[in-house]
Write a protein that holds these residues in place. Structure first.
Motif, PDB file in Angstrom:
ATOM      1  N   UNK A   1      13.628 -11.521   6.345  1.00 11.40           N
ATOM      2  CA  UNK A   1      13.393 -10.105   6.607  1.00 11.40           C
ATOM      3  C   UNK A   1      13.216  -9.335   5.314  1.00 11.40           C
ATOM      4  N   UNK A   2      14.031  -9.678   4.311  1.00  8.96           N
ATOM      5  CA  UNK A   2      13.911  -8.985   3.037  1.00  8.96           C
ATOM      6  C   UNK A   2      12.534  -9.243   2.389  1.00  8.96           C
ATOM      7  N   UNK A   3      12.084 -10.468   2.472  1.00  9.90           N
ATOM      8  CA  UNK A   3      10.772 -10.791   1.895  1.00  9.90           C
ATOM      9  C   UNK A   3       9.644 -10.048   2.619  1.00  9.90           C
ATOM     10  N   UNK A   4       9.760  -9.956   3.934  1.00  8.98           N
ATOM     11  CA  UNK A   4       8.745  -9.239   4.693  1.00  8.98           C
ATOM     12  C   UNK A   4       8.707  -7.777   4.297  1.00  8.98           C
ATOM     13  N   UNK A   5       9.876  -7.199   4.127  1.00  9.55           N
ATOM     14  CA  UNK A   5       9.917  -5.796   3.737  1.00  9.55           C
ATOM     15  C   UNK A   5       9.275  -5.593   2.365  1.00  9.55           C
ATOM     16  N   UNK A   6       9.554  -6.521   1.456  1.00 12.46           N
ATOM     17  CA  UNK A   6       8.954  -6.404   0.121  1.00 12.46           C
ATOM     18  C   UNK A   6       7.429  -6.494   0.189  1.00 12.46           C
ATOM     19  N   UNK A   7       6.913  -7.423   0.984  1.00 10.05           N
ATOM     20  CA  UNK A   7       5.458  -7.586   1.106  1.00 10.05           C
ATOM     21  C   UNK A   7       4.825  -6.340   1.694  1.00 10.05           C
ATOM     22  N   UNK A   8       5.467  -5.798   2.725  1.00 12.92           N
ATOM     23  CA  UNK A   8       4.937  -4.596   3.360  1.00 12.92           C
ATOM     24  C   UNK A   8       4.942  -3.436   2.372  1.00 12.92           C
TER      25      UNK A   8
ATOM     26  N   UNK B   1       4.807  -3.632  -0.927  1.00 17.19           N
ATOM     27  CA  UNK B   1       3.761  -3.850  -1.948  1.00 17.19           C
ATOM     28  C   UNK B   1       2.393  -3.523  -1.378  1.00 17.19           C
ATOM     29  N   UNK B   2       2.094  -3.959  -0.162  1.00 17.28           N
ATOM     30  CA  UNK B   2       0.806  -3.678   0.465  1.00 17.28           C
ATOM     31  C   UNK B   2       0.607  -2.186   0.675  1.00 17.28           C
ATOM     32  N   UNK B   3       1.668  -1.504   1.065  1.00 16.22           N
ATOM     33  CA  UNK B   3       1.552  -0.062   1.249  1.00 16.22           C
ATOM     34  C   UNK B   3       1.257   0.629  -0.067  1.00 16.22           C
TER      35      UNK B   3
ATOM     36  N   UNK C   1      -0.255  -0.725  -2.650  1.00 14.90           N
ATOM     37  CA  UNK C   1      -1.645  -1.050  -3.010  1.00 14.90           C
ATOM     38  C   UNK C   1      -2.634  -0.233  -2.194  1.00 14.90           C
ATOM     39  N   UNK C   2      -2.337  -0.076  -0.907  1.00  9.75           N
ATOM     40  CA  UNK C   2      -3.239   0.705  -0.058  1.00  9.75           C
ATOM     41  C   UNK C   2      -3.310   2.147  -0.519  1.00  9.75           C
ATOM     42  N   UNK C   3      -2.156   2.697  -0.846  1.00  8.70           N
ATOM     43  CA  UNK C   3      -2.141   4.069  -1.344  1.00  8.70           C
ATOM     44  C   UNK C   3      -2.913   4.170  -2.659  1.00  8.70           C
ATOM     45  N   UNK C   4      -2.730   3.145  -3.502  1.00 10.45           N
ATOM     46  CA  UNK C   4      -3.447   3.145  -4.786  1.00 10.45           C
ATOM     47  C   UNK C   4      -4.952   3.079  -4.569  1.00 10.45           C
ATOM     48  N   UNK C   5      -5.378   2.233  -3.620  1.00  7.45           N
ATOM     49  CA  UNK C   5      -6.818   2.109  -3.331  1.00  7.45           C
ATOM     50  C   UNK C   5      -7.358   3.413  -2.788  1.00  7.45           C
ATOM     51  N   UNK C   6      -6.608   4.037  -1.877  1.00  6.91           N
ATOM     52  CA  UNK C   6      -7.053   5.305  -1.320  1.00  6.91           C
ATOM     53  C   UNK C   6      -7.140   6.377  -2.380  1.00  6.91           C
ATOM     54  N   UNK C   7      -6.190   6.405  -3.252  1.00  7.80           N
ATOM     55  CA  UNK C   7      -6.227   7.371  -4.344  1.00  7.80           C
ATOM     56  C   UNK C   7      -7.398   7.094  -5.284  1.00  7.80           C
ATOM     57  N   UNK C   8      -7.573   5.813  -5.586  1.00 16.11           N
ATOM     58  CA  UNK C   8      -8.687   5.458  -6.473  1.00 16.11           C
ATOM     59  C   UNK C   8     -10.025   5.787  -5.831  1.00 16.11           C
TER      60      UNK C   8
END
Length: 339
Positions: free
Chosen positions: A22-29, A31-33, A35-42
């Motif tokens: 569960x902890x690993x899943x939370x970390x992946x989510x 990180x993806x969030x 990155x998504x925010x970074x892509x949207x901002x970029x």
């Protein structure tokens, strides 16, 4: 930490496998969030310009800046802008675009209907003007099609059917018609930031009724042309015969004149010869015989004569038979005619 018994004891327990997952899943989510925010901002502050096809306009509160041409001045690549809604990207295709209009029936100046389909190649020349007037390529193509349809009808209405369909290629004016339509369409397109690069007639056809009319007209035209050639040929033949007859009459006149002169000279010479031969008739007959023999045989002809048969080739007449006196010798070495 957990209390056991009467005395407090500290114990450290490791999380089980499910908690680790569960902890690993939370970390992946997470990180993806991020990155998504970074892509949207970029994406809100960066944009790319393709080297082969892009024309990009930056609209700042509906104010258009200078266009960025991907194929000019090394402008292709990554660019930055203010985030939306301050600035937005308007992207157009810099390549040449082509469309065909419908096969349209239009009337000519001589009240004949003809089917014409044309093609048009165009591209954006002034992106800012293009954006203000037509906004999109779809709108631009539709406006060009409508204008081309009306322009085509107007130009062909000023032309005769023979300018479009003719058995004589030199009398066809298709190229002139294309140039005239292109000039009028170019004026319309330039006001909208569009450049017309090519325009031409793709298909040309006739309805069944017009085809029959055209065929009949061409038959009459060919008959008139054939009659013109026949008339010209007959006139030329008459002139040639007239000149030949005139030349013949002239030649015959000269020939008759020369014949009359020759005949006159011959009569005069014959009279002189007759006077001479009339005195020696037998000699004249003998000479005519020799002349006949000479003319009657070819060259290198051998003749065997029988001198014993005087009827075949008579001997020349004697001096006595001709009435010519023999000459007798005179004293002193001369001769004298016997009386």
């Amino acid at each position: 930490m957990r209390l056991t018994g009467k005395m407090p004891v500290l114990r450290f327990e490791q999380p089980d496998n499910e908690e680790m997952i569960d902890m690993k899943k939370h970390k992946v989510i997470f990180v993806m969030a991020v990155l998504l925010v970074a892509v949207l901002l970029a994406n809100t502050v960066m944009f790319a310009v393709d080297e082969k096809r892009d024309i990009v306009l930056l609209a700042t509160f509906n104010s258009i800046g200078e266009p960025i041409w991907g194929n000019r001045d090394d402008a292709a690549g990554l660019h930055f802008k203010a985030p939306w809604p301050i600035q937005k990207v308007v992207r157009y295709d810099s390549r040449q675009m082509v469309f065909e209009d419908a096969l349209q029936e239009v009337a000519t100046a001589d009240k004949q209907n003809v089917l014409v389909m044309m093609f048009c190649a165009w591209r954006i020349d002034d992106p800012a003007l293009f954006y203000r007037d037509v906004k999109t390529e779809t709108n631009a193509e539709k406006s060009l099609q409508d204008r081309l349809r009306s322009t085509k009808a107007d130009v062909i209405a000023r032309r005769a059917l023979s300018d479009l369909v003719n058995t004589d290629p030199a009398r066809m004016k298709l190229e002139d018609i294309e140039v005239e339509i292109r000039k009028e369409l170019t004026v319309f397109a330039k006001k909208r930031g569009i450049e017309i690069t090519q325009l031409g007639i793709k298909q040309l056809g006739l309805s069944a009724r017009v085809s029959e009319t055209v065929i009949e007209s061409q038959i009459k035209e060919r008959e008139q042309e054939a009659q013109t050639y026949r008339t010209a040929g007959e006139a030329t033949a008459t002139a040639i015969v007239g000149r030949a007859r005139a030349a013949s009459d002239t030649i015959l006149a000269f020939a008759k004149r020369d014949a009359a002169i020759i005949k006159t000279e011959g009569v005069r010479d014959a009279a002189t010869s007759y006077e001479a031969f009339s005195k020696h008739e037998k000699l004249s007959m003998y000479l005519r015989l020799l002349e006949t023999i000479q003319n009657g045989f070819t060259r290198n002809t051998e003749i065997l004569l029988d001198l014993t048969n005087p009827t075949l080739v008579p001997l020349p007449p004697s001096m006595e038979s001709l009435g010519i006196p023999r000459e007798r010798p005179m004293s002193g070495g001369g001769t004298a005619a016997a009386k």
